[in-house]
Design a protein around this motif. Structure first.
Motif, PDB file in Angstrom:
ATOM      1  N   THR A  52      46.746  20.433  46.085  1.00 53.25           N
ATOM      2  CA  THR A  52      46.052  21.175  45.033  1.00 53.25           C
ATOM      3  C   THR A  52      44.725  21.740  45.545  1.00 53.25           C
ATOM      4  N   VAL A  53      43.997  20.930  46.304  1.00 52.60           N
ATOM      5  CA  VAL A  53      42.735  21.412  46.879  1.00 52.60           C
ATOM      6  C   VAL A  53      43.014  22.560  47.853  1.00 52.60           C
ATOM      7  N   LEU A  54      44.040  22.411  48.683  1.00 50.56           N
ATOM      8  CA  LEU A  54      44.403  23.478  49.608  1.00 50.56           C
ATOM      9  C   LEU A  54      44.822  24.740  48.864  1.00 50.56           C
ATOM     10  N   MET A  55      45.577  24.570  47.785  1.00 46.37           N
ATOM     11  CA  MET A  55      46.029  25.723  47.017  1.00 46.37           C
ATOM     12  C   MET A  55      44.839  26.474  46.423  1.00 46.37           C
ATOM     13  N   ILE A  56      43.903  25.749  45.843  1.00 43.89           N
ATOM     14  CA  ILE A  56      42.718  26.385  45.269  1.00 43.89           C
ATOM     15  C   ILE A  56      41.900  27.054  46.368  1.00 43.89           C
ATOM     16  N   ALA A  57      41.747  26.381  47.505  1.00 45.22           N
ATOM     17  CA  ALA A  57      40.977  26.958  48.606  1.00 45.22           C
ATOM     18  C   ALA A  57      41.638  28.222  49.146  1.00 45.22           C
ATOM     19  N   VAL A  58      42.965  28.206  49.288  1.00 49.76           N
ATOM     20  CA  VAL A  58      43.668  29.385  49.812  1.00 49.76           C
ATOM     21  C   VAL A  58      43.546  30.554  48.843  1.00 49.76           C
ATOM     22  N   ILE A  59      43.661  30.281  47.553  1.00 52.20           N
ATOM     23  CA  ILE A  59      43.591  31.360  46.570  1.00 52.20           C
ATOM     24  C   ILE A  59      42.168  31.908  46.469  1.00 52.20           C
ATOM     25  N   VAL A  60      41.178  31.026  46.458  1.00 53.89           N
ATOM     26  CA  VAL A  60      39.791  31.474  46.288  1.00 53.89           C
ATOM     27  C   VAL A  60      39.256  32.136  47.562  1.00 53.89           C
ATOM     28  N   VAL A  61      39.472  31.483  48.710  1.00 50.32           N
ATOM     29  CA  VAL A  61      38.872  31.983  49.949  1.00 50.32           C
ATOM     30  C   VAL A  61      39.668  33.153  50.519  1.00 50.32           C
ATOM     31  N   ASN A  62      40.975  32.963  50.683  1.00 49.36           N
ATOM     32  CA  ASN A  62      41.784  33.999  51.333  1.00 49.36           C
ATOM     33  C   ASN A  62      42.365  35.015  50.359  1.00 49.36           C
ATOM     34  N   ARG A  63      42.375  34.693  49.107  1.00 54.96           N
ATOM     35  CA  ARG A  63      43.020  35.519  48.077  1.00 54.96           C
ATOM     36  C   ARG A  63      44.489  35.813  48.454  1.00 54.96           C
TER      37      ARG A  63
END
Length: 105
Positions: A52-63
């Protein structure tokens, strides 16, 4: 008539004696399943949190929505595996209870 009733009574007793090892095996399998389900739920919680943390980070940082959806699918697969583990555990408990009722009744 008395011989027939006595024969049926003896067959019932023999059937109950035969079911006792099955009940013990189901008891051991049930305990092992409960232990595995508890361990799997702990691992699922840790892995689910990381995903979940990775998913949020990928969506927020990398879009990057594709990788975010992939991580969501991985999280869902882990949940489904745990769900079926619990389902199998409950089926084993129900079988053990039914065999116990046959032995006692």
């Amino acid at each position: 008539m008395l011989i027939l009733k006595m024969g049926l009574f003896i067959l019932k007793i023999i059937g109950k004696i035969i079911l006792i090892p099955l009940w013990l095996i189901l008891l051991l399998i049930g305990v092992a399943t409960d232990i595995l389900i508890n361990l799997a739920s702990i691992v699922k919680g840790l892995i689910g949190f990381v995903l979940t943390v990775l998913m949020i980070a990928v969506i927020v940082v990398n879009r990057d929505w594709v990788q975010g959806l992939f991580l969501l699918c991985l999280n869902s697969v882990i949940f489904i595996i745990l769900f079926f583990g619990v389902l199998i555990g409950e089926i084993i408990k129900e079988l053990r209870d039914q065999v116990g009722l046959i032995i006692m009744g």
